[in-house]
Scaffold this motif. Structure first.
Motif, mmCIF file in Angstrom:
data_model
loop_
_atom_site.group_PDB
_atom_site.id
_atom_site.type_symbol
_atom_site.label_atom_id
_atom_site.label_comp_id
_atom_site.label_asym_id
_atom_site.label_seq_id
_atom_site.Cartn_x
_atom_site.Cartn_y
_atom_site.Cartn_z
ATOM 1 N N GLY A 139 -11.853 -1.591 6.982
ATOM 2 C CA GLY A 139 -13.056 -1.483 6.180
ATOM 3 C C GLY A 139 -14.129 -2.484 6.533
ATOM 4 O O GLY A 139 -14.966 -2.840 5.695
ATOM 5 N N PRO A 188 -5.916 -4.198 8.164
ATOM 6 C CA PRO A 188 -5.528 -4.387 6.767
ATOM 7 C C PRO A 188 -4.309 -5.305 6.704
ATOM 8 O O PRO A 188 -3.378 -5.169 7.492
ATOM 9 N N ARG A 267 -10.198 -2.602 -1.528
ATOM 10 C CA ARG A 267 -9.055 -1.728 -1.278
ATOM 11 C C ARG A 267 -7.783 -2.469 -1.680
ATOM 12 O O ARG A 267 -7.812 -3.677 -1.907
ATOM 13 N N PRO A 268 -6.653 -1.758 -1.734
ATOM 14 C CA PRO A 268 -5.404 -2.445 -2.098
ATOM 15 C C PRO A 268 -5.070 -3.605 -1.183
ATOM 16 O O PRO A 268 -4.552 -4.638 -1.643
ATOM 17 N N GLU A 269 -5.363 -3.462 0.136
ATOM 18 C CA GLU A 269 -5.097 -4.551 1.075
ATOM 19 C C GLU A 269 -6.424 -5.144 1.548
ATOM 20 O O GLU A 269 -7.323 -4.412 1.986
#
Length: 298
Positions: A139, A188, A267-269
């Motif tokens: 990302g 990530p 994001r989650p990571e």
């Protein structure tokens, strides 16, 4: 000042091959094997006649494994490249005599007097016109560092679930049988490294401990340069930068500067950006700030 006939002082100069917007390091006797874009923070000297007239050394092809590695081209390597260029010229001449698709292959052969092209990289090179690396899995995006850096194709680092980016090989005969590289990669963060929701500092410190143990000669000594919160594109982030030093036979480098930038991208990571430069290429230390200061969140 530098007078006529004197050796130009070390510094960044406009690339002698004429690559637009690129500078190359002159160490006082030979050209560096890696170029970088000119820009803020890069003091470019006026091109001295002695340096400008000297052809650039061939760029080492970036291969590598894990993070880091470094050393300038040896005399034997330079001779080997010269032999390859001669052989390529002979093969190009033979191919030119053939019809059909073979004619296209000779079009890229360097003309007489031109700077030799960099050796073929173990991994793929970036398409012409590339200016940024887009890591959609992490990302984030960040600058492509130019000629001499290849696309990272060495698998992935254990600290990330996927790894993208760029690198170049600095030593291909390390005592453990692997490569030593300089790298600028991202991905990530692997879930097992997360120290807790929102605790970026603890997570990036844990990541720093992991890369130190996984990718560097030991024993080594650690000096923390920066351990500070930051904001990247309006998102929380934390920077952990350090220098390692070691005295291990068989390695060209005796130390390295590395930076880990951890970014909460929503994001989650979180996204991890990892930049490493061995001290054999200390003239490229400025790359670290240039990359970190130019990261965007997708």
């Amino acid at each position: 000042m530098t007078g006529a006939g004197q050796t130009p002082p070390p510094g960044w100069y406009a690339d002698p091959s004429g690559a637009a917007g690129m500078v190359r390091w002159w160490d006082g006797s030979v050209w560096s094997d890696v170029m970088m874009p000119s820009g803020p923070g890069v003091a470019v000297r006026s091109a001295p006649a002695a340096a400008a007239s000297r052809p650039a050394d061939p760029e080492p092809a970036p291969p590598g494994k894990g993070p880091h590695r470094s050393s300038g081209p040896s005399r034997a390597w330079t001779v080997a490249v010269a032999i390859v260029v001669v052989v390529a010229a002979v093969i190009g001449t033979l191919l030119a005599l053939r019809s059909g698709d073979d004619a296209d292959r000779t079009a890229s052969a360097p003309s007489s007097g031109a700077d030799p092209a960099p050796p073929s990289a173990a991994g793929p090179t970036f398409p012409p016109g590339t200016v940024r690396i887009i890591d959609r899995a992490a990302g984030i995006s960040y600058p492509y560092l130019g000629e001499g850096w290849s696309e990272f194709t060495l698998g992935w680092m254990v600290e990330t679930t996927e790894t993208a980016g760029q690198y170049f090989t600095t030593q291909d005969d390390t005592p453990d049988g692997g490569l030593f590289i300089s790298q600028c990669t991202s991905g990530p963060v692997a879930p097992e490294y997360a120290a807790g929701a929102g605790d970026l500092q603890a997570t990036v410190t844990r990541l720093g401990t992991s890369v130190r143990g996984n990718y560097y000669p030991g024993p080594n000594e650690l000096k923390v340069l920066r351990d500070e919160p930051r904001t990247v594109d309006g998102r929380p982030a934390h920077l952990y930068e350090f220098e390692l030093s070691w005295d291990v036979p068989g390695y060209d480098a005796t130390g390295e500067r590395a930076a880990l930038l951890l970014i909460d991208v929503g994001r989650p990571e979180p996204a991890l950006l990892y930049v490493s430069i061995p001290n054999t290429h200390a003239e490229l230390y400025g790359v670290i700030n240039r990359v970190i200061d130019a990261v965007d969140v997708l």
